[in-house]
Scaffold this motif. Structure first.
Motif, PDB file in Angstrom:
ATOM      1  N   GLN A 253     -12.725  -0.312 -13.973  1.00  0.00           N
ATOM      2  CA  GLN A 253     -13.126   0.933 -13.316  1.00  0.00           C
ATOM      3  C   GLN A 253     -11.949   1.467 -12.503  1.00  0.00           C
ATOM      4  O   GLN A 253     -11.948   1.445 -11.278  1.00  0.00           O
ATOM      5  CB  GLN A 253     -14.353   0.705 -12.407  1.00  0.00           C
ATOM      6  CG  GLN A 253     -14.939   2.004 -11.870  1.00  0.00           C
ATOM      7  CD  GLN A 253     -16.196   1.777 -11.049  1.00  0.00           C
ATOM      8  OE1 GLN A 253     -17.052   0.979 -11.429  1.00  0.00           O
ATOM      9  NE2 GLN A 253     -16.328   2.456  -9.918  1.00  0.00           N
TER      10      GLN A 253
ATOM     11  N   SER B 116     -12.231  -1.935  -9.529  1.00  0.00           N
ATOM     12  CA  SER B 116     -11.563  -0.689  -9.184  1.00  0.00           C
ATOM     13  C   SER B 116     -10.045  -0.861  -9.181  1.00  0.00           C
ATOM     14  O   SER B 116      -9.518  -1.971  -9.246  1.00  0.00           O
ATOM     15  CB  SER B 116     -12.046  -0.203  -7.813  1.00  0.00           C
ATOM     16  OG  SER B 116     -11.840  -1.207  -6.839  1.00  0.00           O
TER      17      SER B 116
ATOM     18  N   SER C 251     -13.306   6.687 -10.438  1.00  0.00           N
ATOM     19  CA  SER C 251     -14.741   6.959 -10.373  1.00  0.00           C
ATOM     20  C   SER C 251     -15.056   8.328 -10.978  1.00  0.00           C
ATOM     21  O   SER C 251     -14.178   9.167 -11.175  1.00  0.00           O
ATOM     22  CB  SER C 251     -15.227   6.904  -8.925  1.00  0.00           C
ATOM     23  OG  SER C 251     -14.537   7.861  -8.144  1.00  0.00           O
ATOM     24  N   ALA C 252     -16.344   8.560 -11.244  1.00  0.00           N
ATOM     25  CA  ALA C 252     -16.787   9.795 -11.895  1.00  0.00           C
ATOM     26  C   ALA C 252     -16.384  11.077 -11.146  1.00  0.00           C
ATOM     27  O   ALA C 252     -16.008  12.067 -11.779  1.00  0.00           O
ATOM     28  CB  ALA C 252     -18.302   9.757 -12.103  1.00  0.00           C
TER      29      ALA C 252
ATOM     30  N   THR D 135     -16.748   8.089 -15.618  1.00  0.00           N
ATOM     31  CA  THR D 135     -15.939   7.022 -15.012  1.00  0.00           C
ATOM     32  C   THR D 135     -14.876   6.530 -15.990  1.00  0.00           C
ATOM     33  O   THR D 135     -13.705   6.364 -15.634  1.00  0.00           O
ATOM     34  CB  THR D 135     -16.848   5.857 -14.579  1.00  0.00           C
ATOM     35  OG1 THR D 135     -17.785   6.327 -13.596  1.00  0.00           O
ATOM     36  CG2 THR D 135     -16.035   4.707 -13.997  1.00  0.00           C
TER      37      THR D 135
END
Length: 529
Positions: free
Chosen positions: A336, A439, A339-340, A386
């Motif tokens: 990830q 992340s 993020s979106a 994402t």
């Protein structure tokens, strides 16, 4: 008796005696002192027995007339130079909340490195790790605890962290700078700093028990981009034997490198905007004033340039021609990376909003993108946004690096996907919701064995298990050019041109077929047009 003792101590330290110049020590590292090409250093020893040398100069301070010049040699010193505290960090503003510095303030005088060594003898010939920090080329420092080299040193590796110039000080090009340069080049000073550090390592690391023929360069984000840059540069590609990249490359990235003429134009426009009519006027301005002016909204970021010196062509072209450093590469990214909202802005994650964003970014190619990032529900839309945001940000360019090196580098490429989300925060550190995936930058403490230095998160036994696995792979690669070893799941080298095996790193770590090649091939087509 006292005279004999004094002469003995002087000789051991490599200092001259009345009987002539003592020979430099060739085997023993006496106490915490090491003789470098420029003088004698004195460091300290940690509780675990690792010797550490902090704030070691590898180039002259880039101040005054040396601002925006290629790094110059260090002036030698007499006597013993103390190397027990971190030097200043490069000029930067406090931008990223996850950065924690132990440096001695902020200064243009920043070209220092740090060494951690387990060697008891200068004849040890241990493998060497040289790590470049991340921070978008505008922040970061070799003193950050997450990069601390003691943990790697305990595994038999000489670890080095390197400072390099950032932002306007590291990457501003200007017509006058190019004119005064013997190479007719400007910009890329941050990369040239890294090159100078690598040359320092070649000259000096044996004195710390390291083997200059077994140097691995590594980094995360901008540090990973730096590794790919050093692989592509004719100035650096012979200075290391292995490379590790964590999330980022200079191949097909939105962050340059720019044609030199365009980079010079940006520099000249900035100078005009602050009323600096000449290079002399720019060099006369206080560093803090320059930093603040360069950080104002609307000022273009100072990107690397194809200067004809550090970069002779686009890195992508260098790799396509097989002219990069032909070394084993360990490379990957996180599950990830972004993020979106990076794609959707303030709009909620719905199929309609995702489709609208894709159409905005990709126009006539939007339907092709939507097929590879499908979203028919709100949950799917959030995941698709994402994924696409992370690919656009950094995953695609890292894939491009791995894929091209696999095709033209003639050396094995080991690819990973890091998938372990960070645990919950400690109550005293905050209550930010945990990410669903790993992340951007989440893997650093795991890979370098430094979880305990980060007090923000409530690390669990599973986190330490993942760290032990990942650090073991990294340490094996640094030592042997192959991450595999006893007790670790097999990590096959990726095959060029598809059907690559990727190591998914999590509580259960295993190799699996590449999942998203079609996405990256499409993004590659779009980027090339």
């Amino acid at each position: 008796m006292k005279t004999i003792l004094l002469l003995t101590l002087l000789a051991l330290a490599g200092l001259p005696t009345a009987f002539g110049q003592a020979k430099k020590p060739t085997t023993a590292i006496i106490s915490n002192r090491v003789q470098t090409a420029n003088g004698l250093l004195e460091g300290a020893t940690t509780a675990s027995g690792i010797r550490e040398f902090k704030g070691v100069p590898f180039a002259a301070p880039p101040v005054g007339e040396l601002r925006w010049r290629e790094p110059q040699p260090v002036k030698s010193w007499t006597g013993v130079r103390q190397a027990k505290k971190f030097a200043p960090q490069a000029m930067q503003l406090p931008i990223y909340s996850d950065m924690n510095f132990r440096s001695d303030g902020v200064s243009e005088d920043c070209l220092y490195l740090n060494v951690w060594t387990p060697a008891k003898s200068a004849a040890a010939k241990l493998p060497v790790l040289v790590y470049f920090y991340g921070g978008g080329f505008i922040a970061g420092d070799g003193s950050e605890p997450r990069y601390d080299g003691e943990s790697m040193a305990r595994r038999g590796i000489v670890a080095v962290t390197v400072n390099y110039r950032l932002g306007i000080f590291g990457f501003m090009a200007h017509p006058e700078l190019s004119k005064e340069s013997p190479h007719k080049a400007s910009g890329n000073y941050g990369f040239l700093d890294q090159n100078a550090a690598l040359r320092w390592v070649q000259q000096n690391i044996a004195a710390f028990g390291g083997d200059p023929n077994k140097v691995t360069i590594a980094g995360e984000s901008a540090g990973s981009m730096s590794v790919s840059a050093q692989m592509a540069s004719p100035l650096s590609k012979a200075l290391f034997a292995r490379a590790i990249g964590e999330s980022g490359s200079m191949l097909n990235t939105s962050f340059g490198p720019l044609p030199l003429a365009e980079a010079e134009k940006n520099g000249a426009a900035f100078a005009a905007s602050i009323g600096a009519a000449s290079l002399a006027a720019l060099r006369a301005l206080p560093a803090q004033q320059l930093l603040e002016a360069a950080s104002k909204p609307g000022v273009p970021r100072f990107a690397p340039a194809i200067d004809g010196y550090f970069f002779t062509q686009l890195p992508t072209a260098t790799f396509a021609a097989g002219q990069q450093a032909r070394v084993p590469l360990l490379v990957g990214w996180n599950s990830q990376e972004m993020s979106a909202p990076f794609l959707l802005g303030k709009e909620p994650a719905t199929p309609e909003n995702f489709r609208s964003a894709v159409q905005k970014f990709y126009g006539e190619r939007a339907e092709e993108v939507l097929k590879l990032y499908p979203a028919t529900t709100a949950q799917e839309a959030e995941q698709a946004a994402t994924d696409l945001a992370g690919d656009r940000f950094i995953a695609y360019s890292t894939w491009k690096w791995a894929d091209m090196h696999g095709q033209t580098g003639g050396q094995p490429v080991y690819r990973y996907l890091y998938a372990r989300p960070r645990p919950a925060m400690n109550p005293t550190a905050g209550n930010e919701p945990a990410a669903k995936g790993a992340s951007h930058s989440a893997e650093i403490e795991y890979a370098l064995g430094n979880l305990a230095t980060n007090k923000v998160y409530a690390w669990t036994p599973d986190d330490y298990k993942v760290s032990e696995t990942m650090q073991s792979y990294f340490a094996n690669f640094i030592k042997n050019g192959n991450p595999n070893g006893n007790g670790l799941p097999t990590w096959p080298a990726a095959k060029a041109g598809g059907n690559a095996q990727v190591l998914r790193i999590d509580v259960t770590t295993k190799a699996e077929p590449e999942q998203n090649r079609a996405r990256y091939l499409l993004l590659d087509q779009i980027f090339g047009k």
